[in-house]
Scaffold this motif. Structure first.
Motif, PDB file in Angstrom:
ATOM      1  N   GLY A  13      -5.997  -7.439  -1.135  1.00 28.95           N
ATOM      2  CA  GLY A  13      -6.049  -6.031  -0.736  1.00 28.95           C
ATOM      3  C   GLY A  13      -5.517  -5.164  -1.867  1.00 28.95           C
ATOM      4  N   VAL A  14      -6.301  -4.159  -2.266  1.00 32.15           N
ATOM      5  CA  VAL A  14      -5.837  -3.252  -3.326  1.00 32.15           C
ATOM      6  C   VAL A  14      -4.728  -2.374  -2.730  1.00 32.15           C
ATOM      7  CG1 VAL A  14      -6.510  -1.435  -4.928  1.00 32.15           C
ATOM      8  CG2 VAL A  14      -8.157  -3.211  -4.282  1.00 32.15           C
ATOM      9  N   HIS A  15      -3.568  -2.338  -3.366  1.00 36.10           N
ATOM     10  CA  HIS A  15      -2.438  -1.565  -2.847  1.00 36.10           C
ATOM     11  C   HIS A  15      -2.053  -0.432  -3.799  1.00 36.10           C
ATOM     12  CE1 HIS A  15      -1.963  -4.750   0.065  1.00 36.10           C
ATOM     13  NE2 HIS A  15      -0.914  -4.157   0.603  1.00 36.10           N
ATOM     14  N   VAL A  17       1.192   2.657  -3.969  1.00 39.81           N
ATOM     15  CA  VAL A  17       2.372   3.216  -3.301  1.00 39.81           C
ATOM     16  C   VAL A  17       2.595   4.635  -3.813  1.00 39.81           C
ATOM     17  CG1 VAL A  17       3.623   1.112  -2.718  1.00 39.81           C
ATOM     18  CG2 VAL A  17       3.884   2.080  -4.991  1.00 39.81           C
ATOM     19  N   ALA A 189       5.099 -23.882   7.415  1.00 41.49           N
ATOM     20  CA  ALA A 189       5.190 -22.733   8.319  1.00 41.49           C
ATOM     21  C   ALA A 189       6.182 -23.053   9.430  1.00 41.49           C
ATOM     22  CB  ALA A 189       3.819 -22.443   8.903  1.00 41.49           C
ATOM     23  N   PRO A 221       4.380 -10.945  11.946  1.00 42.93           N
ATOM     24  CA  PRO A 221       3.809  -9.946  12.858  1.00 42.93           C
ATOM     25  C   PRO A 221       4.066 -10.316  14.327  1.00 42.93           C
ATOM     26  CG  PRO A 221       2.237 -10.573  11.153  1.00 42.93           C
ATOM     27  CD  PRO A 221       3.375 -11.546  11.065  1.00 42.93           C
ATOM     28  N   LEU A 228       5.913 -18.145  18.499  1.00 44.80           N
ATOM     29  CA  LEU A 228       7.032 -18.974  18.026  1.00 44.80           C
ATOM     30  C   LEU A 228       8.168 -19.049  19.035  1.00 44.80           C
ATOM     31  CD1 LEU A 228       7.331 -17.736  14.308  1.00 44.80           C
ATOM     32  CD2 LEU A 228       6.036 -19.663  15.202  1.00 44.80           C
ATOM     33  N   ILE A 250      -9.520  -2.976   7.052  1.00 45.39           N
ATOM     34  CA  ILE A 250      -9.832  -2.466   5.706  1.00 45.39           C
ATOM     35  C   ILE A 250     -10.790  -3.478   5.087  1.00 45.39           C
ATOM     36  CG2 ILE A 250      -8.938  -1.983   3.389  1.00 45.39           C
ATOM     37  CD1 ILE A 250      -6.286  -1.183   4.606  1.00 45.39           C
ATOM     38  N   ASN A 252     -12.243  -4.518   1.368  1.00 41.76           N
ATOM     39  CA  ASN A 252     -12.174  -4.321  -0.085  1.00 41.76           C
ATOM     40  C   ASN A 252     -13.386  -4.977  -0.728  1.00 41.76           C
ATOM     41  OD1 ASN A 252      -8.566  -4.498  -0.720  1.00 41.76           O
ATOM     42  ND2 ASN A 252      -9.859  -2.838  -0.053  1.00 41.76           N
ATOM     43  N   ALA A 344      -5.840  -5.115   9.251  1.00 42.77           N
ATOM     44  CA  ALA A 344      -5.058  -4.836   8.032  1.00 42.77           C
ATOM     45  C   ALA A 344      -3.727  -4.162   8.343  1.00 42.77           C
ATOM     46  CB  ALA A 344      -5.881  -3.972   7.090  1.00 42.77           C
ATOM     47  N   GLY A 370       9.722  -6.569   9.675  1.00 37.09           N
ATOM     48  CA  GLY A 370       8.259  -6.469   9.569  1.00 37.09           C
ATOM     49  C   GLY A 370       7.876  -5.007   9.700  1.00 37.09           C
ATOM     50  N   ASP A 371       6.755  -4.634   9.099  1.00 42.05           N
ATOM     51  CA  ASP A 371       6.377  -3.214   9.096  1.00 42.05           C
ATOM     52  C   ASP A 371       6.159  -2.661  10.495  1.00 42.05           C
ATOM     53  OD1 ASP A 371       3.966  -4.407   9.761  1.00 42.05           O
ATOM     54  OD2 ASP A 371       2.791  -3.399   8.208  1.00 42.05           O
ATOM     55  N   LEU A 381       4.061  -1.047   2.675  1.00 41.60           N
ATOM     56  CA  LEU A 381       5.038  -1.857   1.948  1.00 41.60           C
ATOM     57  C   LEU A 381       6.428  -1.244   2.096  1.00 41.60           C
ATOM     58  CD1 LEU A 381       2.889  -2.420  -1.259  1.00 41.60           C
ATOM     59  CD2 LEU A 381       3.419  -4.116   0.492  1.00 41.60           C
TER      60      LEU A 381
HETATM   61  C1  LIG Z   1      -6.227  -4.554   2.543  1.00 42.93           C
HETATM   62  C2  LIG Z   1      -4.877  -3.940   2.721  1.00 42.93           C
HETATM   63  C3  LIG Z   1      -4.531  -2.843   1.954  1.00 42.93           C
HETATM   64  C4  LIG Z   1      -3.280  -2.258   2.110  1.00 42.93           C
HETATM   65  N1  LIG Z   1      -2.939  -1.213   1.310  1.00 42.93           N
HETATM   66  C5  LIG Z   1      -1.680  -0.742   1.332  1.00 42.93           C
HETATM   67  C6  LIG Z   1      -1.261   0.221   0.387  1.00 42.93           C
HETATM   68  O1  LIG Z   1      -2.044   0.670  -0.452  1.00 42.93           O
HETATM   69  N2  LIG Z   1       0.037   0.650   0.428  1.00 42.93           N
HETATM   70  C7  LIG Z   1       0.929   0.155   1.349  1.00 42.93           C
HETATM   71  O2  LIG Z   1       2.109   0.546   1.312  1.00 42.93           O
HETATM   72  N3  LIG Z   1       0.548  -0.755   2.279  1.00 42.93           N
HETATM   73  C8  LIG Z   1      -0.724  -1.222   2.293  1.00 42.93           C
HETATM   74  N4  LIG Z   1      -1.104  -2.175   3.194  1.00 42.93           N
HETATM   75  C9  LIG Z   1      -0.159  -2.563   4.257  1.00 42.93           C
HETATM   76  C10 LIG Z   1       0.899  -3.536   3.745  1.00 42.93           C
HETATM   77  O3  LIG Z   1       0.282  -4.615   3.075  1.00 42.93           O
HETATM   78  C11 LIG Z   1       1.682  -4.060   4.951  1.00 42.93           C
HETATM   79  O4  LIG Z   1       2.254  -2.972   5.631  1.00 42.93           O
HETATM   80  C12 LIG Z   1       2.799  -4.999   4.524  1.00 42.93           C
HETATM   81  O5  LIG Z   1       2.304  -6.066   3.745  1.00 42.93           O
HETATM   82  C13 LIG Z   1       3.474  -5.571   5.765  1.00 42.93           C
HETATM   83  O6  LIG Z   1       4.454  -6.475   5.342  1.00 42.93           O
HETATM   84  P1  LIG Z   1       5.164  -7.425   6.377  1.00 42.93           P
HETATM   85  O7  LIG Z   1       6.093  -8.256   5.575  1.00 42.93           O
HETATM   86  O8  LIG Z   1       5.694  -6.636   7.510  1.00 42.93           O
HETATM   87  O9  LIG Z   1       4.004  -8.323   7.022  1.00 42.93           O
HETATM   88  P2  LIG Z   1       2.980  -9.296   6.341  1.00 42.93           P
HETATM   89  O10 LIG Z   1       2.651  -8.850   4.959  1.00 42.93           O
HETATM   90  O11 LIG Z   1       1.873  -9.450   7.339  1.00 42.93           O
HETATM   91  O12 LIG Z   1       3.770 -10.659   6.200  1.00 42.93           O
HETATM   92  C14 LIG Z   1       3.996 -11.510   7.285  1.00 42.93           C
HETATM   93  C15 LIG Z   1       4.017 -12.920   6.738  1.00 42.93           C
HETATM   94  O13 LIG Z   1       4.410 -13.819   7.766  1.00 42.93           O
HETATM   95  C16 LIG Z   1       3.735 -15.025   7.528  1.00 42.93           C
HETATM   96  N5  LIG Z   1       3.769 -15.838   8.748  1.00 42.93           N
HETATM   97  C17 LIG Z   1       3.151 -15.610   9.932  1.00 42.93           C
HETATM   98  N6  LIG Z   1       3.418 -16.606  10.794  1.00 42.93           N
HETATM   99  C18 LIG Z   1       4.230 -17.473  10.140  1.00 42.93           C
HETATM  100  C19 LIG Z   1       4.839 -18.717  10.501  1.00 42.93           C
HETATM  101  N7  LIG Z   1       4.664 -19.259  11.706  1.00 42.93           N
HETATM  102  N8  LIG Z   1       5.603 -19.356   9.584  1.00 42.93           N
HETATM  103  C20 LIG Z   1       5.798 -18.820   8.353  1.00 42.93           C
HETATM  104  N9  LIG Z   1       5.242 -17.648   7.955  1.00 42.93           N
HETATM  105  C21 LIG Z   1       4.464 -16.993   8.841  1.00 42.93           C
HETATM  106  C22 LIG Z   1       2.339 -14.575   7.144  1.00 42.93           C
HETATM  107  O14 LIG Z   1       1.658 -15.609   6.467  1.00 42.93           O
HETATM  108  C23 LIG Z   1       2.652 -13.402   6.241  1.00 42.93           C
HETATM  109  O15 LIG Z   1       2.772 -13.807   4.903  1.00 42.93           O
HETATM  110  C24 LIG Z   1      -2.364  -2.769   3.078  1.00 42.93           C
HETATM  111  C25 LIG Z   1      -2.720  -3.876   3.856  1.00 42.93           C
HETATM  112  C26 LIG Z   1      -3.955  -4.456   3.678  1.00 42.93           C
HETATM  113  C27 LIG Z   1      -4.310  -5.661   4.511  1.00 42.93           C
END
Ligand SMILES: Cc1cc2nc3c(=O)[nH]c(=O)nc-3n(C[C@H](O)[C@H](O)[C@H](O)COP(=O)(O)OP(=O)(O)OC[C@H]3O[C@@H](n4cnc5c(N)ncnc54)[C@H](O)[C@@H]3O)c2cc1C
Length: 412
Positions: A13-15, A17, A189, A221, A228, A250, A252, A344, A370-371, A381
């Motif tokens: 995913g292209v990000h 900030v 995991a 998430p 879990l 989204i 890409n 996404a 988490g977000d 992010l």
């Molecule tokens: C295509 C795309 C473009 C985006 N563009 C932007 C942007 O330009 N700017 C921006 O700020 N945000 C952007 N975002 C949003 C941003 O990526 C997310 O808000 C952020 O990554 C959320 O982070 P997180 O750590 O909360 O969750 P996640 O990134 O979803 O991380 C959760 C992690 O938990 C892991 N997991 C799940 N279950 C288990 C398990 N049982 N055991 C171990 N690990 C597990 C998953 O594999 C994952 O790696 C974009 C998202 C996407 C998909």
């Protein structure tokens, strides 16, 4: 991922900030990746509308006035539309977020007499690009957050582009953990969070291994968290958010061409079938291995695109690019990759914030991050990093002030 055809690491995913993402910038600094994002000195976004290129850009004026010259001279609006947009901007600036939480931004724009052209040129492109959903589905509070922090505040506006793939940055985070005596286990995991008598006892991994722990920060998430936890705990801790937060897709589209076709590193199109185009090759320092010119199209709220085949999507992109980047007609497409992210980000719909949990939940020793948790930020992010700071603050109780007030300045 590594793409062998073009010999390049590519982000799924292209990000992007914004300068206002202070916790994320603090996180980068802490893991030694400050230079991973290059920030433009001020806001400057080329905007295609009606077949012409316009520029939404900052001026040296302070505060929300910094965009005034651009609004008055650069955007394709009539004088009465500009005046009306200024009034709406002032109302958004001064509105109390509590009054905006339960109404869609679309309804709010109607109350403030924003006509179709003003929405299409000014409000909608920003909402779609930052919240990944149309104004009809997001709360006015979420839109206010984006416009206030990332657009109207001069010091928060300005786009930051990643200089290297996100996987390289997460590798630095792992190194940081290891350098501080921690271990990052990336191959296994979590299968279950083991809870006994309301207290976490540890993690059962998919390998069968058991890790004993009396404190666990979950950053998965809500859907994964629900699977879990024991059933009753899942219903209390994860299911309300899982049901309330709806995902938005989204798509890409990565295109590698034999020559550059864009005149700038990024533009947004207000009224074309494609929304945002990035010249990834120009965004990043030369790698030495890249042979072709990498162009990425990012399509937010892309439900319609999910139904199309890769070939149809690539065709649609090339067709839509033709009038906006005419050099594409003479360029040779070397390679293409379509990446769909059906869930996404979550949609910051009216009322959903009350279903986003705080770090402390009903299970002793379990802290939520988490977000999707209660960060005050949309799915970004920045929200993810803030959630981690909040949860860690609670878990260690070392900085309750930081955890309560989301004061992230110690990270900067
Ligand atoms: C295509 C795309 C473009 C985006 N563009 C932007 C942007 O330009 N700017 C921006 O700020 N945000 C952007 N975002 C949003 C941003 O990526 C997310 O808000 C952020 O990554 C959320 O982070 P997180 O750590 O909360 O969750 P996640 O990134 O979803 O991380 C959760 C992690 O938990 C892991 N997991 C799940 N279950 C288990 C398990 N049982 N055991 C171990 N690990 C597990 C998953 O594999 C994952 O790696 C974009 C998202 C996407 C998909």
């Amino acid at each position: 991922y590594w793409d062998p055809v073009v010999a390049e690491y590519v982000d799924y995913g292209v990000h992007v900030v914004m300068r206002c993402c202070e916790a994320f910038r603090g996180f980068l600094k802490r893991i030694g990746e400050s230079d991973a994002v290059s920030f433009a000195p001020s806001l400057s976004i080329p905007l295609w509308c009606g077949g012409r290129r316009h520029l939404l850009r900052s001026s040296p004026l302070p505060g929300p006035l910094h965009l005034l010259p651009s609004l008055l001279h650069d955007l394709p609006l009539t004088w009465s539309q500009r005046l009306s947009a200024m009034r709406a901007g002032a109302a958004l600036w001064s509105a109390s977020p509590g009054t905006l939480a339960d109404v869609t931004f679309d309804v709010w724009l109607s109350h403030h007499r924003q006509d179709a052209q003003t929405r299409a040129v000014l409000w909608h492109p920003v909402v779609i690009a930052t919240l990944n959903a149309p104004a009809s589905r997001v709360s006015a509070a979420a839109a206010q957050k984006v416009f206030l922090d990332g657009v109207l505040q001069r010091r928060g506006a300005g786009l930051g582009f990643f200089q290297r793939p996100l996987s390289r940055i997460s590798a630095s985070a792992v190194s940081y953990i290891e350098a501080h005596g921690g271990t990052a286990s990336l191959r296994s995991a979590v299968h279950k969070i083991v809870v006994q008598q309301g207290q976490v006892r540890g993690l059962r991994l998919t390998t069968g291994e058991f890790l004993e722990a009396d404190t666990i920060i979950s950053a998965v998430p809500p859907k994964d968290l629900a699977s879990l936890l024991p059933r009753t705990a899942a219903m209390e801790v994860a299911l309300p958010a899982q049901q309330a937060l709806k995902g938005s897709p989204i798509v890409n589209v990565h295109l590698w061409l034999d020559r550059p076709v864009l005149d700038e590193v990024l533009w947004i199109a207000a009224d074309a079938p494609i929304q945002t185009a990035f010249d990834v090759t120009r965004l990043r320092p030369p790698s030495g291995t890249a042979r072709y010119h990498h162009l990425a199209i990012s399509q937010s709220a892309a439900s319609e695109w999910l139904k199309s085949s890769d070939a149809q999507i690539v065709d649609r992109c090339l067709h839509a690019l033709a009038p906006l980047a005419p050099r594409v007609a003479s360029a040779h497409l070397v390679h293409a990759r379509v990446i769909r992210h059906p869930q996404a980000t979550f949609i910051p719909a009216p009322g959903v914030d009350r279903h986003r949990p705080r770090p402390v939940c009903g299970i002793r020793g379990l802290y939520l991050a988490g977000d999707w948790t209660a960060t005050g930020w949309p799915s970004t992010l920045e929200g993810a990093v803030r959630s981690g700071i909040l949860a860690a603050g609670r878990a260690t109780a070392s900085s309750s002030e930081m955890a309560d007030g989301v004061d992230v300045t110690p990270m900067l």
